[in-house]
Design an enzyme around this catalytic site. Structure first.
Site, PDB file in Angstrom:
ATOM      1  N   LYS A 166      -8.426  16.666   1.730  1.00 45.38           N
ATOM      2  CA  LYS A 166      -8.045  15.811   2.853  1.00 45.38           C
ATOM      3  C   LYS A 166      -8.570  16.402   4.157  1.00 45.38           C
ATOM      4  O   LYS A 166      -8.521  17.622   4.355  1.00 45.38           O
ATOM      5  CB  LYS A 166      -6.520  15.669   2.913  1.00 45.38           C
ATOM      6  CG  LYS A 166      -5.974  14.797   1.811  1.00 45.38           C
ATOM      7  CD  LYS A 166      -6.429  13.359   1.957  1.00 45.38           C
ATOM      8  CE  LYS A 166      -6.182  12.554   0.690  1.00 45.38           C
ATOM      9  NZ  LYS A 166      -6.736  11.201   0.747  1.00 45.38           N
ATOM     10  N   ASP A 194     -12.086  13.396   2.527  1.00 45.84           N
ATOM     11  CA  ASP A 194     -11.478  12.062   2.692  1.00 45.84           C
ATOM     12  C   ASP A 194     -10.620  12.073   3.952  1.00 45.84           C
ATOM     13  O   ASP A 194      -9.630  12.803   4.016  1.00 45.84           O
ATOM     14  CB  ASP A 194     -10.616  11.754   1.455  1.00 45.84           C
ATOM     15  CG  ASP A 194     -10.017  10.354   1.490  1.00 45.84           C
ATOM     16  OD1 ASP A 194     -10.273   9.610   2.450  1.00 45.84           O
ATOM     17  OD2 ASP A 194      -9.282  10.022   0.526  1.00 45.84           O
ATOM     18  N   GLU A 220     -15.370  10.200   2.490  1.00 49.29           N
ATOM     19  CA  GLU A 220     -14.615   8.990   2.118  1.00 49.29           C
ATOM     20  C   GLU A 220     -13.836   8.442   3.307  1.00 49.29           C
ATOM     21  O   GLU A 220     -13.188   9.198   4.029  1.00 49.29           O
ATOM     22  CB  GLU A 220     -13.667   9.366   0.972  1.00 49.29           C
ATOM     23  CG  GLU A 220     -12.803   8.236   0.446  1.00 49.29           C
ATOM     24  CD  GLU A 220     -12.123   8.623  -0.871  1.00 49.29           C
ATOM     25  OE1 GLU A 220     -12.752   9.303  -1.711  1.00 49.29           O
ATOM     26  OE2 GLU A 220     -10.952   8.257  -1.065  1.00 49.29           O
ATOM     27  N   GLU A 246     -11.056   1.550  -0.887  1.00 49.51           N
ATOM     28  CA  GLU A 246      -9.730   1.536  -1.512  1.00 49.51           C
ATOM     29  C   GLU A 246      -8.786   0.553  -0.823  1.00 49.51           C
ATOM     30  O   GLU A 246      -7.711   0.260  -1.343  1.00 49.51           O
ATOM     31  CB  GLU A 246      -9.134   2.950  -1.586  1.00 49.51           C
ATOM     32  CG  GLU A 246      -8.762   3.562  -0.274  1.00 49.51           C
ATOM     33  CD  GLU A 246      -8.268   4.996  -0.413  1.00 49.51           C
ATOM     34  OE1 GLU A 246      -9.102   5.886  -0.688  1.00 49.51           O
ATOM     35  OE2 GLU A 246      -7.065   5.230  -0.258  1.00 49.51           O
ATOM     36  N   ASP A 269      -9.601   0.059  -6.023  1.00 51.81           N
ATOM     37  CA  ASP A 269      -8.433   0.445  -6.814  1.00 51.81           C
ATOM     38  C   ASP A 269      -8.143  -0.734  -7.738  1.00 51.81           C
ATOM     39  O   ASP A 269      -7.797  -1.819  -7.273  1.00 51.81           O
ATOM     40  CB  ASP A 269      -7.228   0.765  -5.922  1.00 51.81           C
ATOM     41  CG  ASP A 269      -6.135   1.410  -6.737  1.00 51.81           C
ATOM     42  OD1 ASP A 269      -5.709   0.801  -7.751  1.00 51.81           O
ATOM     43  OD2 ASP A 269      -5.709   2.526  -6.402  1.00 51.81           O
ATOM     44  N   HIS A 296     -10.870   4.132  -7.127  1.00 53.90           N
ATOM     45  CA  HIS A 296      -9.758   4.875  -6.531  1.00 53.90           C
ATOM     46  C   HIS A 296      -8.592   4.821  -7.508  1.00 53.90           C
ATOM     47  O   HIS A 296      -8.355   3.785  -8.132  1.00 53.90           O
ATOM     48  CB  HIS A 296      -9.368   4.190  -5.215  1.00 53.90           C
ATOM     49  CG  HIS A 296      -8.114   4.720  -4.591  1.00 53.90           C
ATOM     50  ND1 HIS A 296      -6.883   4.112  -4.728  1.00 53.90           N
ATOM     51  CD2 HIS A 296      -7.907   5.807  -3.813  1.00 53.90           C
ATOM     52  CE1 HIS A 296      -5.971   4.797  -4.054  1.00 53.90           C
ATOM     53  NE2 HIS A 296      -6.554   5.833  -3.488  1.00 53.90           N
ATOM     54  N   GLU A 329     -11.228   9.704 -10.563  1.00 55.60           N
ATOM     55  CA  GLU A 329     -10.313  10.367  -9.629  1.00 55.60           C
ATOM     56  C   GLU A 329      -9.043  10.759 -10.377  1.00 55.60           C
ATOM     57  O   GLU A 329      -8.409   9.923 -11.025  1.00 55.60           O
ATOM     58  CB  GLU A 329      -9.970   9.430  -8.466  1.00 55.60           C
ATOM     59  CG  GLU A 329      -8.961  10.060  -7.522  1.00 55.60           C
ATOM     60  CD  GLU A 329      -8.877   9.388  -6.156  1.00 55.60           C
ATOM     61  OE1 GLU A 329      -9.193   8.188  -6.043  1.00 55.60           O
ATOM     62  OE2 GLU A 329      -8.480  10.089  -5.203  1.00 55.60           O
TER      63      GLU A 329
HETATM   64 MG    MG Z   1      -9.101   7.965  -0.355  1.00 57.30          MG
END
Ligand code: MG
Length: 375
Positions: A166, A194, A220, A246, A269, A296, A329
């Site tokens: 992150k 991301d 991302e 996503e 997703d 995702h 993922e």
């Molecule tokens: Mg993400």
């Protein structure tokens, strides 16, 4: 044969320790799963990605459209759900409610026919996929990345060859964290970042330039998902592949990303963007633009199995004998609903996860665990 019953469960698990990303803090997992039962007693499981109580309300709305239809005719059912809600819910959580039902019907259809979902999708091009670890969330407001080093070491010792971290705390702090992570894990581990759309265009360029020498596999959601043209301009200014999607819904949403040349990798997703029925169309669309698709995932082990079967069926674009492994993922943050809800358990061996070849999604829900977490 007809669909006789649709039941929803909202599952909640309070985390032993909260964590946060660029937007908000998580202190619990709360997910809506759905069970669809046919007139012969067979059933399938699905889940939606989004706020659980809104997903449940959406499924309530969709129930009368689906009950009484033939579970083998899943595209017909998908179209009925879409057509009868189009006027007021073209995007967002109602599409995720449709996704949950669609997935449960694919699982049910596989169980009725005795075939894995990957076979129903057209066949498995591969028998295993390489999971990448999603983790390295922020754990303390005073020192958000204080546990990163120890956590990354755990992933490497478990056999992960790719890790997503992150970012989104600010350009300078992110750069320091990404540099430290690259130094720690060495050059043989893939590293992705991301930001969950934390940046404006100028900041995203600054950060991309700074982390470019650190061999980043993708950046991302650098920007808000609405800014399709800025995504394209950012791509032109950095050599780091740009990923996103996503927050998109249906083939129409993904077409926006694709025709604007916004991303190198799209990340639908499947539990939100329209289920497996629509994911197959999104994959076909992405292939016409030569854009890679890596779904995702978040949520329970049902959603991970959905992604496993889907990735098994993805075409290699371009085809060649020696191609990098397909990635899935694999979120590693605390999640009892990923670890306990279904059986058999997901098994990672030599850094890979096998695609199950059992009927449907290849799993069943432990109803004792279901009742333990149901509210
Ligand atoms: Mg993400």
């Amino acid at each position: 044969m007809t669909i006789d019953k649709i039941e929803t469960y909202i599952l909640k698990d309070t985390l032993s320790k909260s964590f946060f990303f660029s937007q908000w803090e998580y202190s619990e997992r709360c997910i809506c799963v759905v069970k669809v039962t046919a007139s012969n007693g067979e059933y399938g499981w699905g889940e939606g990605y989004g706020p659980a109580n809104v997903l449940e309300a959406g499924i309530e709305l969709l129930k009368p459209i689906v009950i009484g239809l033939d579970p083998l005719e899943n595209e017909v059912i998908w179209n009925q759900m879409y057509r009868k809600t189009l006027d007021f819910a073209r995007r967002g959580t109602l599409v995720a409610s449709m996704s949950a039902i669609d997935i449960a019907i694919w699982d049910l259809k596989g169980k009725i026919l005795g075939l894995p979902v990957s076979t129903l999708l057209g066949g498995a091009h591969r028998t295993e996929v390489r999971p990448y670890a999603t983790g390295l969330y922020f754990t303390s407001h005073d020192n958000p990345s204080q546990e990163f080093d120890e956590e990354a070491q755990i992933y490497i010792s478990q056999g992960f060859k790719a890790i997503k971290m992150k970012i989104g705390l600010g350009v300078e702090e992110d750069y320091k964290n990404v540099k430290r992570m690259r130094d720690l894990i060495g050059d043989d581990i893939q590293l992705m970042v991301d930001s969950n759309h934390a940046y404006n265009f100028r900041e995203a360029i600054q950060l991309a330039k700074k982390i470019e020498p650190l061999n980043i596999s993708w950046f991302e959601e650098p920007l808000s998902p609405e800014f399709y043209t800025q995504y394209k301009e950012l791509r032109n200014k950095t050599s780091i592949p740009i990923a996103g999607g996503e927050c998109e819904y249906l083939r129409y949403g993904f077409h926006q990303l694709l025709r604007n040349n916004s991303v190198d990798i799209i990340q639908p997703d499947i539990c939100a963007s329209g289920g497996l029925t629509e994911a197959k169309r999104i994959a076909a669309l992405a292939s016409t633009y030569g854009v890679e698709l890596i779904p995702h995932t978040w949520g329970t082990s049902i959603g991970i199995h959905v992604a496993l079967h889907f990735i098994a069926n993805l075409e290699s674009m371009p085809g060649r004998m020696k191609r990098p492994d397909f990635l899935i993922e694999y979120d590693q943050t605390e999640n009892a609903l990923r670890e306990e809800l279904t059986f058999p358990a997901i098994e990672m061996k030599n850094g890979m996860i096998k695609i199950p070849n059992r009927p449907g999604l290849g799993i069943d829900v432990d109803e004792e665990v279901l009742m333990k977490y149901a509210i």
